[in-house]
Design an enzyme around this catalytic site. Sequence first.
Site, PDB file in Angstrom:
ATOM      1  N   HIS A  84      37.283   6.902   2.088  1.00 50.87           N
ATOM      2  CA  HIS A  84      38.378   5.951   2.070  1.00 50.87           C
ATOM      3  C   HIS A  84      38.710   5.724   3.622  1.00 50.87           C
ATOM      4  CE1 HIS A  84      39.233   8.531  -1.617  1.00 50.87           C
ATOM      5  NE2 HIS A  84      39.756   7.433  -2.138  1.00 50.87           N
ATOM      6  N   ASP A 106      40.627   8.470   5.281  1.00 51.68           N
ATOM      7  CA  ASP A 106      40.056   9.843   5.296  1.00 51.68           C
ATOM      8  C   ASP A 106      39.306   9.895   6.711  1.00 51.68           C
ATOM      9  OD1 ASP A 106      40.454   9.845   2.476  1.00 51.68           O
ATOM     10  OD2 ASP A 106      38.069   9.408   2.088  1.00 51.68           O
TER      11      ASP A 106
HETATM   12  C1  XUL Z   1      41.281   9.698  -7.699  1.00 53.52           C
HETATM   13  C2  XUL Z   1      39.821   9.405  -7.449  1.00 53.52           C
HETATM   14  C3  XUL Z   1      39.644   8.682  -5.936  1.00 53.52           C
HETATM   15  C4  XUL Z   1      38.378   7.658  -6.178  1.00 53.52           C
HETATM   16  C5  XUL Z   1      38.350   6.724  -5.204  1.00 53.52           C
HETATM   17  O1  XUL Z   1      41.270  10.409  -8.675  1.00 53.52           O
HETATM   18  O2  XUL Z   1      38.902   9.512  -8.278  1.00 53.52           O
HETATM   19  O3  XUL Z   1      39.233   9.591  -5.115  1.00 53.52           O
HETATM   20  O4  XUL Z   1      37.169   7.978  -6.361  1.00 53.52           O
HETATM   21  O5  XUL Z   1      39.301   6.300  -4.517  1.00 53.52           O
END
Ligand code: XUL
Length: 437
Positions: free
Chosen positions: A101, A104
């Site tokens: 993300h 992150d």
């Molecule tokens: C949360 C989840 C996220 C997604 C990406 O449960 O799975 O980390 O994979 O945003």
Amino acid sequence: MTEYFPDVGRIEYEGPESRNPLAFRHYNPDEIVEGRSMRDWLRFSVAWWHTFRGTGTDPFGAPTLLRDWNDGTDSLDAALRRVDVAFEFMTKLGVPYYCFHDRDVAPEGATARESAENLDRVAARLKEAQEETGIRLLWGTANLFSHPRYMHGAATSPSVDVYACAAAQVRKAIEVTHELGGENYVFWGGREGYMTLYNTDMKRELDHLARFMHMAHDYAQSIGFTGQFLFEPKPKEPTKHQYDFDAAACLNFMRQYGLTDFVKLNIETNHATLAGHTMMHELEYASIQGVLGSIDANTGDLLLGWDTDQFPTDIYLATQVMLVILKQGGIAPGGTNFDAKVRRESTDPVDLFHAHIGAMDTFARGLKIAAAIRADGVLEDFVRERYSSFDSGIGQRVESGQATLVELEEHILDRSDITLCPSGRQEMLENIVNRYI
Ligand code: XUL
Ligand code: CO
């Protein structure tokens, strides 16, 4: 250069007899299974958020995973240092991909512009590290759920300013994903749902979410990003109800709003089970509809009702996943991303290696077992035979759309010799699967 995992060398394949906990016993990247290397079937990916940012907090407790590389600040320096940590880890593990993300990898700034600048700084370093190591970006995404502004949702927020914040973030995240050669871009609707319908205009929220995804795709096209978009189902948590509930709900949304041309699904095990499905169900459902795009591999805990995101170690589960993937002919350009975190009691950095090694070996075993089951052909033959009354005659006319209700009635009206289905033989089939495990 500082080494962050000095006690761990390159993880090698040593074969099933090895007793070395820091070696693969099944994942042998160059081994060929059904005409393709394990590396290419599995396309493993490390999740930046859990592995390099995970702190072990839970709703009742403070961080327990105190890493040398996390100094407790969200500074740019720490973010840049983390790139070295991550690429050392992934190189030693021999994993071809990672996912992140925006938040992150780089700190949020005071404005959208400052956040974008931070992301550019780290992305430049990520690009160098990718070139040095050959490790690639499976997918990028934007964190549209941690900041308090997103408490009511992001692309479903009732505030257009918040909606615009999300748009700015996603535009930038797509641009950076593109610059880094990312093969996919993920939408997980972190808080796209509701806590109570008393304050929610569901219709407008769904319309806004779909518009948002179309705008993201339009922008991607304008910069030449040809990666695959992925929508990730999850039924609840943090909200009471999330619009991306499960594969079927996502697909209905995608069809309703004309998104199926460019969006597929990223199916996560623990999300499937939270929705009351098995992972195999979700994968099979997505696959038969042509929208199975990628996997977030993890597992939940039967006794805990939330998204525990554990590393997968269940060989049955991995076998079932790989049966669907082999049948589909592979998952590329998607992959197997370990959206999983070590337990907060697993406090040493080496535990990150044990977790990934175990998960990779579990999937490699699942792959080999699924291939052996398929080579035997018994499951496939059994299923084919079970439906064979639709292969010819009136059955074939039903499938080709020629038969009518009246014709079906005529087929059966005066007959007392109705052919029933033979036994489903579930227990025998389960025993056969066990033969390979
Ligand atoms: C949360 C989840 C996220 C997604 C990406 O449960 O799975 O980390 O994979 O945003
Ligand atoms: Co996920």
